[in-house]
Scaffold this motif. Sequence first.
Motif, PDB file in Angstrom:
ATOM      1  N   ARG A 104       0.860  -1.187   0.000  1.00 56.60           N
ATOM      2  CA  ARG A 104       0.000   0.000   0.000  1.00 56.60           C
ATOM      3  C   ARG A 104       0.891   1.231   0.000  1.00 56.60           C
ATOM      4  NH1 ARG A 104      -2.028   3.029   4.504  1.00 56.60           N
ATOM      5  NH2 ARG A 104      -1.388   1.355   5.912  1.00 56.60           N
ATOM      6  N   ASP A 105       0.654   2.136  -0.938  1.00 54.44           N
ATOM      7  CA  ASP A 105       1.353   3.415  -0.994  1.00 54.44           C
ATOM      8  C   ASP A 105       0.464   4.492  -0.393  1.00 54.44           C
ATOM      9  OD1 ASP A 105       3.557   2.295  -2.305  1.00 54.44           O
ATOM     10  OD2 ASP A 105       2.620   2.565  -4.270  1.00 54.44           O
ATOM     11  N   GLU A 106       1.073   5.394   0.371  1.00 59.14           N
ATOM     12  CA  GLU A 106       0.292   6.432   1.033  1.00 59.14           C
ATOM     13  C   GLU A 106       1.027   7.753   0.987  1.00 59.14           C
ATOM     14  OE1 GLU A 106      -2.316   5.491   4.357  1.00 59.14           O
ATOM     15  OE2 GLU A 106      -1.119   6.879   5.569  1.00 59.14           O
ATOM     16  N   ALA A 107       0.280   8.835   0.840  1.00 57.23           N
ATOM     17  CA  ALA A 107       0.820  10.195   0.869  1.00 57.23           C
ATOM     18  C   ALA A 107       0.097  10.978   1.966  1.00 57.23           C
ATOM     19  CB  ALA A 107       0.632  10.882  -0.477  1.00 57.23           C
ATOM     20  N   ARG A 108       0.861  11.820   2.683  1.00 55.20           N
ATOM     21  CA  ARG A 108       0.295  12.600   3.777  1.00 55.20           C
ATOM     22  C   ARG A 108       0.797  14.039   3.696  1.00 55.20           C
ATOM     23  NH1 ARG A 108       1.728   8.442   8.796  1.00 55.20           N
ATOM     24  NH2 ARG A 108       0.589   6.621   7.982  1.00 55.20           N
ATOM     25  N   LEU A 109      -0.116  14.967   3.891  1.00 52.50           N
ATOM     26  CA  LEU A 109       0.216  16.381   4.028  1.00 52.50           C
ATOM     27  C   LEU A 109      -0.314  16.835   5.381  1.00 52.50           C
ATOM     28  CD1 LEU A 109      -0.737  17.740   0.476  1.00 52.50           C
ATOM     29  CD2 LEU A 109       1.567  17.226   1.342  1.00 52.50           C
ATOM     30  N   ARG A 110       0.531  17.488   6.165  1.00 53.23           N
ATOM     31  CA  ARG A 110       0.131  17.822   7.536  1.00 53.23           C
ATOM     32  C   ARG A 110       0.618  19.211   7.904  1.00 53.23           C
ATOM     33  NH1 ARG A 110      -0.083  14.300  12.993  1.00 53.23           N
ATOM     34  NH2 ARG A 110       0.326  15.938  14.516  1.00 53.23           N
ATOM     35  N   ALA A 111      -0.199  19.898   8.718  1.00 53.41           N
ATOM     36  CA  ALA A 111       0.153  21.200   9.270  1.00 53.41           C
ATOM     37  C   ALA A 111      -0.103  21.157  10.770  1.00 53.41           C
ATOM     38  CB  ALA A 111      -0.655  22.318   8.622  1.00 53.41           C
ATOM     39  N   ASP A 112       0.895  21.570  11.559  1.00 50.11           N
ATOM     40  CA  ASP A 112       0.783  21.648  13.015  1.00 50.11           C
ATOM     41  C   ASP A 112       0.872  23.108  13.438  1.00 50.11           C
ATOM     42  OD1 ASP A 112       1.207  18.689  14.334  1.00 50.11           O
ATOM     43  OD2 ASP A 112       2.244  18.854  12.416  1.00 50.11           O
ATOM     44  N   PHE A 113       0.082  23.467  14.439  1.00 50.51           N
ATOM     45  CA  PHE A 113       0.065  24.840  14.925  1.00 50.51           C
ATOM     46  C   PHE A 113       0.329  24.846  16.428  1.00 50.51           C
ATOM     47  CE2 PHE A 113      -2.831  24.418  11.354  1.00 50.51           C
ATOM     48  CZ  PHE A 113      -2.365  25.404  10.496  1.00 50.51           C
ATOM     49  N   TYR A 114       1.256  25.725  16.871  1.00 53.20           N
ATOM     50  CA  TYR A 114       1.643  25.822  18.281  1.00 53.20           C
ATOM     51  C   TYR A 114       1.446  27.253  18.781  1.00 53.20           C
ATOM     52  CZ  TYR A 114       4.414  22.075  16.140  1.00 53.20           C
ATOM     53  OH  TYR A 114       4.827  20.996  15.398  1.00 53.20           O
ATOM     54  N   PRO A 115       0.226  27.702  18.936  1.00 48.79           N
ATOM     55  CA  PRO A 115       0.019  29.076  19.415  1.00 48.79           C
ATOM     56  C   PRO A 115       0.432  29.206  20.879  1.00 48.79           C
ATOM     57  CG  PRO A 115      -2.054  27.908  19.344  1.00 48.79           C
ATOM     58  CD  PRO A 115      -1.043  26.991  18.731  1.00 48.79           C
ATOM     59  N   VAL A 116       0.557  30.438  21.326  1.00 47.76           N
ATOM     60  CA  VAL A 116       0.870  30.686  22.733  1.00 47.76           C
ATOM     61  C   VAL A 116      -0.295  30.187  23.586  1.00 47.76           C
ATOM     62  CG1 VAL A 116       1.335  32.447  24.464  1.00 47.76           C
ATOM     63  CG2 VAL A 116       2.294  32.668  22.155  1.00 47.76           C
ATOM     64  N   GLY A 117       0.015  29.412  24.606  1.00 45.74           N
ATOM     65  CA  GLY A 117      -1.027  28.841  25.451  1.00 45.74           C
ATOM     66  C   GLY A 117      -0.936  27.334  25.499  1.00 45.74           C
ATOM     67  N   PRO A 118      -1.877  26.671  26.148  1.00 45.57           N
ATOM     68  CA  PRO A 118      -1.790  25.223  26.358  1.00 45.57           C
ATOM     69  C   PRO A 118      -2.300  24.378  25.198  1.00 45.57           C
ATOM     70  CG  PRO A 118      -3.711  26.093  27.486  1.00 45.57           C
ATOM     71  CD  PRO A 118      -3.004  27.280  26.884  1.00 45.57           C
ATOM     72  N   LEU A 119      -2.906  24.981  24.167  1.00 49.68           N
ATOM     73  CA  LEU A 119      -3.524  24.227  23.088  1.00 49.68           C
ATOM     74  C   LEU A 119      -2.585  24.038  21.905  1.00 49.68           C
ATOM     75  CD1 LEU A 119      -7.111  25.758  23.099  1.00 49.68           C
ATOM     76  CD2 LEU A 119      -6.489  23.423  23.748  1.00 49.68           C
ATOM     77  N   ARG A 120      -2.670  22.883  21.267  1.00 48.07           N
ATOM     78  CA  ARG A 120      -1.949  22.569  20.036  1.00 48.07           C
ATOM     79  C   ARG A 120      -2.955  21.982  19.046  1.00 48.07           C
ATOM     80  NH1 ARG A 120       0.837  25.180  22.673  1.00 48.07           N
ATOM     81  NH2 ARG A 120       3.004  24.851  23.325  1.00 48.07           N
ATOM     82  N   TYR A 121      -2.754  22.268  17.730  1.00 47.35           N
ATOM     83  CA  TYR A 121      -3.693  21.813  16.715  1.00 47.35           C
ATOM     84  C   TYR A 121      -2.932  21.181  15.549  1.00 47.35           C
ATOM     85  CZ  TYR A 121      -6.469  25.384  19.140  1.00 47.35           C
ATOM     86  OH  TYR A 121      -7.088  26.149  20.097  1.00 47.35           O
ATOM     87  N   TYR A 122      -3.652  20.299  14.813  1.00 46.80           N
ATOM     88  CA  TYR A 122      -3.088  19.792  13.565  1.00 46.80           C
ATOM     89  C   TYR A 122      -4.218  19.465  12.594  1.00 46.80           C
ATOM     90  CZ  TYR A 122      -4.456  14.884  14.135  1.00 46.80           C
ATOM     91  OH  TYR A 122      -5.173  13.723  14.239  1.00 46.80           O
ATOM     92  N   ILE A 123      -3.883  19.458  11.305  1.00 46.37           N
ATOM     93  CA  ILE A 123      -4.809  19.038  10.258  1.00 46.37           C
ATOM     94  C   ILE A 123      -3.990  18.242   9.247  1.00 46.37           C
ATOM     95  CG2 ILE A 123      -4.513  21.219   9.002  1.00 46.37           C
ATOM     96  CD1 ILE A 123      -7.416  20.870   8.032  1.00 46.37           C
ATOM     97  N   GLN A 124      -4.572  17.170   8.718  1.00 45.98           N
ATOM     98  CA  GLN A 124      -3.811  16.262   7.859  1.00 45.98           C
ATOM     99  C   GLN A 124      -4.689  15.729   6.740  1.00 45.98           C
ATOM    100  OE1 GLN A 124      -0.595  12.849   8.785  1.00 45.98           O
ATOM    101  NE2 GLN A 124      -2.619  12.362   9.588  1.00 45.98           N
ATOM    102  N   ALA A 125      -4.126  15.632   5.534  1.00 43.92           N
ATOM    103  CA  ALA A 125      -4.798  15.032   4.387  1.00 43.92           C
ATOM    104  C   ALA A 125      -4.101  13.710   4.059  1.00 43.92           C
ATOM    105  CB  ALA A 125      -4.745  15.962   3.179  1.00 43.92           C
ATOM    106  N   LEU A 126      -4.898  12.668   3.721  1.00 43.01           N
ATOM    107  CA  LEU A 126      -4.369  11.329   3.477  1.00 43.01           C
ATOM    108  C   LEU A 126      -4.882  10.805   2.145  1.00 43.01           C
ATOM    109  CD1 LEU A 126      -5.282   9.894   7.004  1.00 43.01           C
ATOM    110  CD2 LEU A 126      -2.999  10.601   6.293  1.00 43.01           C
ATOM    111  N   ALA A 127      -4.026  10.069   1.447  1.00 43.62           N
ATOM    112  CA  ALA A 127      -4.427   9.396   0.213  1.00 43.62           C
ATOM    113  C   ALA A 127      -3.638   8.099   0.099  1.00 43.62           C
ATOM    114  CB  ALA A 127      -4.169  10.280  -1.004  1.00 43.62           C
ATOM    115  N   SER A 128      -4.337   6.986  -0.176  1.00 45.60           N
ATOM    116  CA  SER A 128      -3.694   5.676  -0.251  1.00 45.60           C
ATOM    117  C   SER A 128      -4.024   5.004  -1.572  1.00 45.60           C
ATOM    118  CB  SER A 128      -4.149   4.775   0.901  1.00 45.60           C
ATOM    119  OG  SER A 128      -3.796   5.322   2.151  1.00 45.60           O
ATOM    120  N   LEU A 129      -3.079   4.168  -2.026  1.00 44.97           N
ATOM    121  CA  LEU A 129      -3.265   3.364  -3.232  1.00 44.97           C
ATOM    122  C   LEU A 129      -2.920   1.925  -2.885  1.00 44.97           C
ATOM    123  CD1 LEU A 129      -3.870   3.261  -6.278  1.00 44.97           C
ATOM    124  CD2 LEU A 129      -1.420   3.636  -6.684  1.00 44.97           C
ATOM    125  N   TYR A 130      -3.907   1.021  -3.003  1.00 43.47           N
ATOM    126  CA  TYR A 130      -3.733  -0.385  -2.654  1.00 43.47           C
ATOM    127  C   TYR A 130      -3.385  -1.176  -3.911  1.00 43.47           C
ATOM    128  CZ  TYR A 130      -5.893   0.656   1.848  1.00 43.47           C
ATOM    129  OH  TYR A 130      -6.180   1.178   3.089  1.00 43.47           O
TER     130      TYR A 130
END
Length: 479
Positions: free
Chosen positions: A315-341
């Motif tokens: 299985r081949d897979e591609a991932r694009l991801r963005a992480d955000f570290y703003p000031v404060g206790p919270l952290r965020y991320y968003i990710q796109a996935l695509a796979s080829l079987y």
Amino acid sequence: MRVFLDRAQRSMRGAAHATRAASLVLGVLAAGSASASAVQIEARTEAQAYQIRAWRGTTPDDVVLLPRRRIVQYLGLNAFELVTGQDLGFESSLRLFADFGLPHGEASKVDGLRSEDADLMYAYARYSTGGFEGKLGRQLYIDSMDIMAFDGLRLRYMSRFGVGAEAYGGLWVKGAGFLSSSVYGPDGTRDSDSRRLDQGVVGADSSLGSLEPVFGAKLLMGNLKGFSGSLGVRKAVTDGKTDLERAGLEFRYARGLGVNALAGVDFDLLQMKLAQARAQVRWDREVYALSAEALRFSPVFSSDSIWYYFAFAPRDEARLRADFYPVGPLRYYIQALASLYHTNINSTLGIASQVNEPGAPGSKNVGGSVGASLRRGGLRSALDLTYRTGFGGSQLWVDLTGGYSFDQGLLDLDGRLSVAHVDDEFNPQLRGNFFGVQAWASRALSRTTRASLVVEENVNPFSKPDTKVFLLIDLKANL
């Protein structure tokens, strides 16, 4: 019940004998070593109660659960600087277990299954000086190709210029060996065919329980202006024939903020095919990070296994991801996935028409995930949401975890809640809503002892309620 108690007493007596033996060794080491020596003993006792869903000859309305009632004892003995001023030490881990839910008569009917036994996970002497390091004994070896255990010698040298080499060789640890576990052995094969050989079964293989030499070598590059990596080969031989032959390449570039990259390749030299691969490029800044990643996954088996030739479905897979570290206790991320079987399905099977018919998703699967985490004082929590659709159907996963530390870490409480909706177009048993919840409580009883209790409950339309309970007691002492 009396049988269970008798076996529990025998298991506990075995653990007690192992602990007394370790105490004796500790006394000898402490008495015969210089004051600079240090000895560490670690022990973990686990009581496990759960069941495994039987998949053969059952239906969703006629569920058969196989009980597991296990007592497991881990005992580790480590010693450091046995000679004053020299980096000479010893590390070991022994596992003893007894399964009260598995009678000896039932265990003997399944190859490699044991009701009670002892496994030496690792035990090796280590010496290091300058850029040289040597290990002798049973040891674990982890790299991009695999995780394995072998009994033998490993030598490694890294020059002050940042380049070096290593070589290792010995006997691959398989379930048929002395105090051995098949955990790190080749996949897809029996530990031994002795039962089938005794029964005269056609095709039984007497070589499965034989010794299997394994050896390999690597060229190493340390941290040279942010670059590091290795290039290596590994080969295993059983009954005079090659059982495994692979080549691996690892590369990493890291300089802190800015561009960072890593790559790894595992190449099968027997089939001359790419087995595993990973490549990632990452851009790190103070408040965010962006990354792109490409991966290949495929089953890894021993060549003794029939699955080595008929279950090759990468299985081949591609991932694009963005992480955000703003000031404060919270952290965020968003990710796109695509796979080829890359699934080569027999055209005469009904499932082939579902994959290849017009309008079908084919072998592609796409989706994405988002998440957030929170850490403030003793509080920790995270929420993840993942959705995928295409080949195999659609899946929606929601995972919520959280925990809190009390009394300066003396008491930890953690929990996990998972909810999934799966609509597998090929497997009707994997359709519907799936729920899982887990609670983990851990309490430090003293500076060297900690007790933990884990309770897990899973509910789904196929296996019905599934409950697991684990009780753990950890002991760690430094002398």
